[in-house]
Design a protein around this motif. Structure first.
Motif, PDB file in Angstrom:
ATOM      1  N   THR A  70      85.876  41.410  18.826  1.00 14.13           N
ATOM      2  CA  THR A  70      85.747  40.105  17.886  1.00 14.13           C
ATOM      3  C   THR A  70      87.341  39.437  19.443  1.00 14.13           C
ATOM      4  O   THR A  70      88.064  39.528  19.135  1.00 14.13           O
ATOM      5  CB  THR A  70      85.265  39.155  16.952  1.00 14.13           C
ATOM      6  N   ILE A  71      87.943  39.186  20.621  1.00 13.01           N
ATOM      7  CA  ILE A  71      88.668  37.924  20.668  1.00 13.01           C
ATOM      8  C   ILE A  71      89.073  36.512  19.359  1.00 13.01           C
ATOM      9  O   ILE A  71      88.348  36.382  19.475  1.00 13.01           O
ATOM     10  CB  ILE A  71      88.566  38.281  22.243  1.00 13.01           C
ATOM     11  N   SER A  72      90.854  36.756  19.934  1.00  7.54           N
ATOM     12  CA  SER A  72      90.495  35.616  18.894  1.00  7.54           C
ATOM     13  C   SER A  72      91.248  35.030  19.786  1.00  7.54           C
ATOM     14  O   SER A  72      92.525  34.592  20.792  1.00  7.54           O
ATOM     15  CB  SER A  72      91.888  36.602  18.409  1.00  7.54           C
ATOM     16  N   TRP A  73      90.936  34.158  20.161  1.00  7.31           N
ATOM     17  CA  TRP A  73      90.540  33.058  21.857  1.00  7.31           C
ATOM     18  C   TRP A  73      91.679  32.447  21.419  1.00  7.31           C
ATOM     19  O   TRP A  73      92.385  32.396  22.253  1.00  7.31           O
ATOM     20  CB  TRP A  73      89.219  32.039  21.677  1.00  7.31           C
ATOM     21  N   GLY A  74      91.771  31.972  20.436  1.00 13.42           N
ATOM     22  CA  GLY A  74      93.056  30.137  20.514  1.00 13.42           C
ATOM     23  C   GLY A  74      94.662  31.381  20.871  1.00 13.42           C
ATOM     24  O   GLY A  74      95.281  30.358  21.531  1.00 13.42           O
ATOM     25  N   TYR A  75      95.013  32.195  21.263  1.00 16.47           N
ATOM     26  CA  TYR A  75      95.724  33.128  21.983  1.00 16.47           C
ATOM     27  C   TYR A  75      96.124  32.715  23.177  1.00 16.47           C
ATOM     28  O   TYR A  75      96.967  32.319  23.969  1.00 16.47           O
ATOM     29  CB  TYR A  75      95.910  34.318  21.332  1.00 16.47           C
ATOM     30  N   LEU A  76      95.306  33.172  23.770  1.00 16.25           N
ATOM     31  CA  LEU A  76      94.730  32.493  25.566  1.00 16.25           C
ATOM     32  C   LEU A  76      94.780  31.245  25.774  1.00 16.25           C
ATOM     33  O   LEU A  76      94.943  31.112  26.918  1.00 16.25           O
ATOM     34  CB  LEU A  76      93.151  33.399  26.192  1.00 16.25           C
ATOM     35  N   ARG A  77      95.160  29.868  24.572  1.00 11.27           N
ATOM     36  CA  ARG A  77      95.103  29.026  24.905  1.00 11.27           C
ATOM     37  C   ARG A  77      95.964  28.571  24.914  1.00 11.27           C
ATOM     38  O   ARG A  77      96.222  27.580  25.623  1.00 11.27           O
ATOM     39  CB  ARG A  77      94.065  27.840  23.874  1.00 11.27           C
ATOM     40  N   LYS A  78      97.331  29.670  24.874  1.00 13.37           N
ATOM     41  CA  LYS A  78      98.797  29.014  25.299  1.00 13.37           C
ATOM     42  C   LYS A  78      98.755  29.699  26.358  1.00 13.37           C
ATOM     43  O   LYS A  78     100.411  29.399  26.956  1.00 13.37           O
ATOM     44  CB  LYS A  78      99.918  29.555  23.957  1.00 13.37           C
ATOM     45  N   MET A  79      98.111  30.103  27.107  1.00 12.38           N
ATOM     46  CA  MET A  79      98.805  31.089  28.752  1.00 12.38           C
ATOM     47  C   MET A  79      98.298  29.894  29.624  1.00 12.38           C
ATOM     48  O   MET A  79      97.229  29.432  29.807  1.00 12.38           O
ATOM     49  CB  MET A  79      97.483  32.392  29.079  1.00 12.38           C
ATOM     50  N   SER A  80      99.467  29.185  29.744  1.00 15.99           N
ATOM     51  CA  SER A  80      99.553  28.227  30.710  1.00 15.99           C
ATOM     52  C   SER A  80      99.096  28.483  31.913  1.00 15.99           C
ATOM     53  O   SER A  80      98.850  27.358  32.972  1.00 15.99           O
ATOM     54  CB  SER A  80     100.700  27.320  30.580  1.00 15.99           C
ATOM     55  N   LYS A  81      99.320  29.770  32.829  1.00 12.46           N
ATOM     56  CA  LYS A  81      99.073  29.839  34.067  1.00 12.46           C
ATOM     57  C   LYS A  81      97.623  30.961  33.954  1.00 12.46           C
ATOM     58  O   LYS A  81      97.758  31.329  35.493  1.00 12.46           O
ATOM     59  CB  LYS A  81     100.740  30.854  34.823  1.00 12.46           C
ATOM     60  N   LEU A  82      96.999  31.148  33.045  1.00 10.74           N
ATOM     61  CA  LEU A  82      96.188  31.923  33.661  1.00 10.74           C
ATOM     62  C   LEU A  82      95.105  31.784  34.930  1.00 10.74           C
ATOM     63  O   LEU A  82      94.651  30.299  34.599  1.00 10.74           O
ATOM     64  CB  LEU A  82      95.498  32.458  31.806  1.00 10.74           C
ATOM     65  N   LYS A  83      94.977  31.430  35.272  1.00  3.25           N
ATOM     66  CA  LYS A  83      93.455  31.511  36.783  1.00  3.25           C
ATOM     67  C   LYS A  83      92.642  32.957  36.182  1.00  3.25           C
ATOM     68  O   LYS A  83      91.040  31.877  37.101  1.00  3.25           O
ATOM     69  CB  LYS A  83      94.249  31.741  37.971  1.00  3.25           C
ATOM     70  N   VAL A  84      92.711  33.863  36.654  1.00  5.23           N
ATOM     71  CA  VAL A  84      90.913  35.001  36.354  1.00  5.23           C
ATOM     72  C   VAL A  84      91.217  35.775  35.139  1.00  5.23           C
ATOM     73  O   VAL A  84      92.152  36.263  34.577  1.00  5.23           O
ATOM     74  CB  VAL A  84      91.844  36.025  37.618  1.00  5.23           C
ATOM     75  N   LEU A  85      90.826  35.857  34.060  1.00  4.22           N
ATOM     76  CA  LEU A  85      89.616  35.918  33.392  1.00  4.22           C
ATOM     77  C   LEU A  85      88.325  37.136  33.262  1.00  4.22           C
ATOM     78  O   LEU A  85      86.986  36.535  33.688  1.00  4.22           O
ATOM     79  CB  LEU A  85      89.957  35.171  32.256  1.00  4.22           C
ATOM     80  N   ASP A  86      88.502  38.645  33.688  1.00  7.85           N
ATOM     81  CA  ASP A  86      87.427  39.459  33.794  1.00  7.85           C
ATOM     82  C   ASP A  86      87.291  40.277  32.536  1.00  7.85           C
ATOM     83  O   ASP A  86      87.840  41.380  32.573  1.00  7.85           O
ATOM     84  CB  ASP A  86      87.476  39.692  35.308  1.00  7.85           C
ATOM     85  N   LEU A  87      86.143  40.219  32.086  1.00  2.07           N
ATOM     86  CA  LEU A  87      85.985  40.785  30.656  1.00  2.07           C
ATOM     87  C   LEU A  87      84.847  41.575  30.289  1.00  2.07           C
ATOM     88  O   LEU A  87      83.956  41.967  29.562  1.00  2.07           O
ATOM     89  CB  LEU A  87      86.508  39.802  29.368  1.00  2.07           C
TER      90      LEU A  87
END
Length: 661
Positions: A70-87
């Motif tokens: 399981t991913i802890s999605w809350g930490y990704l919320r703080k990434m201000s320049k994330l453009k591409v997410l491929d999992l």
């Protein structure tokens, strides 16, 4: 002392880099994936493609990395320049929080082929997502799309969306690619899709949707691809006007989906309509009509007999038999003798023998279900005494049977004839090691049974069969081996062959990339490479979503198989050539294809069913054919690694990944 000081300086620099990598947005990624099995922070730092001291990350690309958890999605919320997410292509679980979709920076999100769920809803209109692929997951019908106004490509296929269609399509004015196939959708589509004037690709197949065709649909003149098969629509036009979509787009689409078959004679004017008919002419015409009817009936009867024979043969070979309940003594064929040895004969006349007195004394070990209490006796019952009706194939390693074990567990059982002299402990060690090799493009070992000298391995049963059978034996693009109630060969062969998503270049390229991924994992993932040793199309099985699964890997008992991983690369080249040419590979075929590719005429050997695509796709196929020839270099030292091959194949289509044409 100078070397010692240098060592201290290097150690300090390394510590500084590690501390910088573990802070900032790289640290956020580490924390987000802390509970994800298979994620290595150090490997991520090395392969992220940028200096970890940089303040912002724009890409997280981890497809087919065997990630689970399981991913802890809350930490990704703080990434201000994330453009591409491929999992994509992993085993990730849990719910994706609704706030995630409101990102103002994300452009491309690919979470396909996982076990994710949750709601897809936007509470604001700030999202910038252009490409969203969550296919083959566990999302349900709580989907609100009105906020996704920047979407160009949306794939929700193979989710259980249920009774309610997603809402908000009228706001997706930029949408070009939409796939809602296999979503268990029901209801009327009136006023839902008709406003999508920019749509080029639409797949609504395999649902229970209703509506009027084409009035409830987007403008057909802008659509390049359409598939509405297996629904309950009602057509108001003749399909003769829609030849660009092929007949396979409308198979079982609903009501009144017909073609006009006007004969030339209907346009001719009758002569002498007022002239009385001759009395002698009537009996002659009647006799001729009777003879014609008899001829037609005879032809029809012959076709029915031929079709039923084919149906019976296919059902006998591929239909899954139900397990025999415990303790039931049926016929002598299904009845298990109290004491052995047990003899089993195959279709080729060969016999394999299990020298056991009591069949229940040999346990079946299931890796994913260790509490299942199964023995060799259960395998005998589930295969009707390993009868010929349960025999799927006779492979290089031995016969393969299919069965349904107690608990509705569908398996394929392979007898390893070449391991009869291998020590029991060595065999167990090999099976345990193979069970740990897990990748979306490998068919993992589900279990094993050692009965006397015979070693049997169990795999998940793949109803779509193997790649060779799909390419050469079945009616083109047809994967249903259970129900041959009608002859679809004329519909799906030739000019109007199987639907593009099954037989087109996109599907074959995806299959090729999947096989390359699986081989690359075997060769490079562990401390020592695992060599397949016999990669052929019959050892590549197809899952329900046409994702390839490599089988029979690691079963060679020779610790140093001749050729090593270079031989696997050559075999992959042969498989890739077979995918592109549609012809079974022989030594003569390899020589002939090599010759025409070197002469710059590779397009002439492409499968005719693939040469219907646009010029850019034909160029991609020719480039892929060159990759196959590179893999089949006569000198092993000149062959690329499977990692390099994977990179080449992915680059071939990289320029069209955003919006497929």
């Amino acid at each position: 002392m100078k070397p010692f000081y240098r060592f201290l300086i290097l150690l300090g620099l390394f510590s500084l880099v590690e501390s910088s990598c573990n802070s900032g947005e790289y640290g956020l990624v580490s924390k987000a994936f802390k509970s994800v099995s298979g994620f290595s922070a150090s490997s991520w730092f090395r392969n992220a493609g940028s200096n970890c001291s940089q303040p912002h990350l724009s890409r997280i690309v981890l497809p087919s990395q065997n990630l689970s958890g399981t991913i802890s999605w809350g930490y990704l919320r703080k990434m201000s320049k994330l453009k591409v997410l491929d999992l994509s292509g992993n085993f990730l679980q849990g719910h994706v929080p609704s706030w995630f979709w409101s990102s103002s920076t994300l452009l491309e999100v690919n979470l396909s082929r996982n076990r994710l769920g949750g709601r897809i809803i936007i509470t604001s209109e700030n999202t910038s997502i252009q490409t969203l692929n969550v296919s083959h997951n566990r999302f349900t019908n709580s989907i609100q799309l009105s906020g996704f106004q920047t979407l160009k490509s949306l794939d929700l296929s193979d989710n259980q969306l249920g009774l309610t269609l997603p809402s908000g399509f009228q706001n997706l004015t930029k949408l070009q690619h939409l796939d809602l196939s296999n979503c268990n959708l029901k209801g009327n589509i009136r006023s839902i899709f008709s406003s999508l004037h920019t749509l080029q690709y639409l797949d609504l197949s395999n649902n229970t949707l209703t509506g009027s065709f084409p009035s409830d649909f987007p403008p057909l003149n802008t659509l390049i691809f359409l598939n509405i098969s297996n629904n309950n629509f009602t057509s108001s036009i003749s399909l003769n006007k829609l030849k660009k979509f092929r007949k396979s787009a409308f198979i079982h689409a609903g009501y009144n989906f017909t073609y006009d078959n006007k004969s030339q004679s209907s346009t001719t004017q009758p002569q002498d309509i007022h002239k009385p008919k001759s009395k002698t002419l009537i009996p002659a015409v009647s006799s001729a009509c009777s003879a014609l009817v008899l001829i037609l009936l005879s032809i029809w009867a012959l076709r029915v007999v031929h079709k039923r024979r084919k149906q019976r043969a296919m059902r006998n070979k591929w239909a899954i038999s139900m397990p025999v309940p415990h303790g039931m003594n049926v016929t002598t064929k299904n009845k298990v003798e109290k004491s052995g040895p047990f003899n089993f004969e195959t279709e080729s006349g060969s016999t394999w023998v299990v020298d056991l007195k009591e069949p229940s004394s040999a346990p079946v070990v299931m890796f994913e279900k260790p509490l299942m209490n199964l023995t060799f006796k259960d395998l005998i019952l589930a295969t009707s005494h390993f009868g010929k009706d349960s025999l799927l194939a006779e492979g290089r390693c031995g016969p393969v049977y299919r069965a349904v074990l107690p608990g509705d567990l569908h398996v394929a059982i392979k007898v390893l004839e070449h391991t009869r002299d291998v020590d029991r402990d060595d065999s167990i060690s090999m099976f345990v090691d193979l069970s740990k090799l897990k990748h979306p493009n490998l068919l993992p070992l589900s279990g094993y049974c050692i009965a006397g000298k015979e070693k049997l391995v169990l795999y998940e049963f793949m109803a779509n069969g193997d790649l060779g059978r799909w390419l050469h034996e079945l009616p083109t693009g047809d994967t249903n081996v259970e129900d041959w109630t009608r002859d679809t060969w004329e519909i799906q062969n030739g000019v109007v062959d199987g639907s593009p998503e099954k037989m087109g270049w996109l599907t074959r390229h995806r299959i090729a990339v999947g096989i390359a991924r699986g081989l690359a994992y075997l060769h490079h993932a562990g401390s020592k490479p695992v060599v397949h040793g016999h990669l052929v199309t019959s050892n590549i099985l197809l899952a329900d979503d046409f994702e390839p699964r490599i089988a029979d890997f690691g079963l060679r008992t020779d610790p140093n198989p001749s050729g090593g991983s270079e031989a696997d690369v050559y075999c992959f080249g042969v498989v890739l050539m077979e995918l592109l040419t549609g012809k079974e590979s022989t030594a003569e075929t390899v020589v002939a294809v090599r010759k025409v590719v070197r002469e710059g005429q590779g397009v002439t050997v492409l499968d005719e069913r693939l040469r219907l695509g646009c010029d850019s796709e034909v160029n991609e196929m020719v480039e892929s054919l060159r990759v196959a020839i590179l893999c089949m270099a006569e000198s092993p030292s000149k062959r690329p690694t499977m990692q390099q091959v994977l990179g080449l194949l992915k680059d071939i289509r990289s320029h069209q990944q955003l919006v497929p044409s």
